[in-house]
Scaffold this motif. Structure first.
Motif, mmCIF file in Angstrom:
data_model
loop_
_atom_site.group_PDB
_atom_site.id
_atom_site.type_symbol
_atom_site.label_atom_id
_atom_site.label_comp_id
_atom_site.label_asym_id
_atom_site.label_seq_id
_atom_site.Cartn_x
_atom_site.Cartn_y
_atom_site.Cartn_z
ATOM 1 N N ASP A 67 0.764 -1.134 -0.028
ATOM 2 C CA ASP A 67 -0.126 -0.087 -0.100
ATOM 3 C C ASP A 67 0.901 1.114 -0.039
ATOM 4 O OD1 ASP A 67 -1.850 2.093 0.653
ATOM 5 O OD2 ASP A 67 -2.761 1.085 1.801
ATOM 6 N N PRO A 68 1.015 1.964 -1.191
ATOM 7 C CA PRO A 68 1.899 3.129 -1.235
ATOM 8 C C PRO A 68 1.202 4.351 -0.149
ATOM 9 C CG PRO A 68 0.355 3.071 -3.202
ATOM 10 C CD PRO A 68 -0.091 1.864 -2.140
ATOM 11 N N THR A 69 0.089 4.252 0.345
ATOM 12 C CA THR A 69 -0.208 5.240 1.284
ATOM 13 C C THR A 69 0.211 4.858 2.605
ATOM 14 O OG1 THR A 69 -2.368 4.330 1.649
ATOM 15 C CG2 THR A 69 -2.145 6.052 -0.223
ATOM 16 N N ARG A 70 0.586 3.647 2.965
ATOM 17 C CA ARG A 70 0.905 3.187 4.353
ATOM 18 C C ARG A 70 2.044 3.954 4.838
ATOM 19 N NH1 ARG A 70 0.219 -2.244 4.345
ATOM 20 N NH2 ARG A 70 -1.691 -1.852 4.904
ATOM 21 N N LYS A 71 2.124 4.551 5.849
ATOM 22 C CA LYS A 71 3.495 5.256 6.517
ATOM 23 C C LYS A 71 3.693 4.655 7.684
ATOM 24 C CE LYS A 71 3.820 7.995 2.918
ATOM 25 N NZ LYS A 71 4.183 7.516 1.673
ATOM 26 N N PHE A 72 4.858 4.449 8.143
ATOM 27 C CA PHE A 72 5.478 4.046 9.473
ATOM 28 C C PHE A 72 5.289 5.323 10.514
ATOM 29 C CE2 PHE A 72 8.972 3.703 12.509
ATOM 30 C CZ PHE A 72 8.394 2.473 13.330
ATOM 31 N N LEU A 73 4.797 5.038 11.728
ATOM 32 C CA LEU A 73 4.673 6.033 12.678
ATOM 33 C C LEU A 73 5.610 6.009 13.978
ATOM 34 C CD1 LEU A 73 0.684 6.796 12.590
ATOM 35 C CD2 LEU A 73 2.514 8.164 11.432
ATOM 36 N N ARG A 74 5.557 4.812 14.483
ATOM 37 C CA ARG A 74 6.240 4.526 15.746
ATOM 38 C C ARG A 74 6.191 3.129 16.318
ATOM 39 N NH1 ARG A 74 5.897 9.085 19.729
ATOM 40 N NH2 ARG A 74 4.823 10.853 18.665
ATOM 41 N N THR A 75 7.268 2.864 16.813
ATOM 42 C CA THR A 75 7.566 1.478 17.451
ATOM 43 C C THR A 75 7.848 1.414 18.815
ATOM 44 O OG1 THR A 75 8.833 -0.680 16.961
ATOM 45 C CG2 THR A 75 10.049 1.250 16.825
ATOM 46 N N GLY A 76 7.490 0.448 19.587
ATOM 47 C CA GLY A 76 7.726 0.462 21.054
ATOM 48 C C GLY A 76 7.516 -1.100 21.528
ATOM 49 N N ASN A 77 8.045 -1.287 22.903
ATOM 50 C CA ASN A 77 7.959 -2.443 23.486
ATOM 51 C C ASN A 77 6.891 -2.546 24.158
ATOM 52 O OD1 ASN A 77 10.167 -3.831 22.015
ATOM 53 N ND2 ASN A 77 11.435 -2.617 23.712
ATOM 54 N N MET A 78 6.135 -3.637 24.572
ATOM 55 C CA MET A 78 4.966 -3.935 25.394
ATOM 56 C C MET A 78 5.038 -5.312 25.949
ATOM 57 S SD MET A 78 0.997 -3.146 24.985
ATOM 58 C CE MET A 78 1.336 -1.492 24.123
ATOM 59 N N TRP A 79 4.545 -5.563 27.193
ATOM 60 C CA TRP A 79 4.535 -6.718 27.778
ATOM 61 C C TRP A 79 3.353 -7.395 27.673
ATOM 62 C CZ3 TRP A 79 9.126 -9.047 29.246
ATOM 63 C CH2 TRP A 79 10.269 -8.514 29.374
ATOM 64 N N LYS A 80 3.168 -8.510 27.836
ATOM 65 C CA LYS A 80 1.723 -9.428 27.596
ATOM 66 C C LYS A 80 2.103 -10.590 28.446
ATOM 67 C CE LYS A 80 -1.238 -11.419 24.707
ATOM 68 N NZ LYS A 80 -1.154 -12.834 23.960
ATOM 69 N N ARG A 81 0.973 -10.649 29.338
ATOM 70 C CA ARG A 81 1.081 -12.084 30.305
ATOM 71 C C ARG A 81 0.348 -13.070 29.443
ATOM 72 N NH1 ARG A 81 2.071 -12.492 35.141
ATOM 73 N NH2 ARG A 81 1.839 -10.254 35.701
ATOM 74 N N SER A 82 1.085 -14.478 29.480
ATOM 75 C CA SER A 82 0.579 -15.394 28.533
ATOM 76 C C SER A 82 -0.374 -16.057 29.325
ATOM 77 C CB SER A 82 1.846 -16.384 28.277
ATOM 78 O OG SER A 82 1.591 -17.749 27.860
#
Length: 114
Positions: A67-82
């Protein structure tokens, strides 16, 4: 704010709670729109380079470049409980203008698997 709109209040009717939830969603929508508009200047000057760099670290994620309109904004870590073991698992989130991807780090590499 969002916290107030999302707070469960047993004294409120279900209609009032629905209004609060809609109010919270509207606030979130406005924040995301502001974020997109704030970053749009930076994104357009760099072209698609940030998007390609983000996709490069994701395994089998080349489809994100379709998709040529898709742009990257941010990245980050998150913890999830299994659910099974109850242990915490670390995920990396990648926010694009139209999709949120989360992936798990591949050990001993700089890549992530969706």
């Amino acid at each position: 704010g969002i916290e107030e709109a999302c707070t469960v209040d047993p004294s409120k009717s279900s209609m009032e709670m629905d209004r609060s939830k809609l109010s919270a969603l509207k606030l979130i929508d406005e924040l995301v729109l502001d974020l997109c508009l704030d970053n749009s200047k930076e994104i357009t000057t760099d072209g698609r380079k940030p998007t390609k760099e983000a996709v490069r670290v994701l395994i089998n994620a080349e489809y994100l470049l379709n998709d040529p309109t898709r742009k990257f904004l941010r990245t980050g870590n998150m913890w999830k409980r299994s659910n099974r073991s109850g242990r915490l698992v670390r995920y990396r989130f990648f926010l694009f203008t139209d999709v949120l991807i989360y992936a798990k780090k591949v050990p001993n590499t700089v890549t992530y698997k969706i």
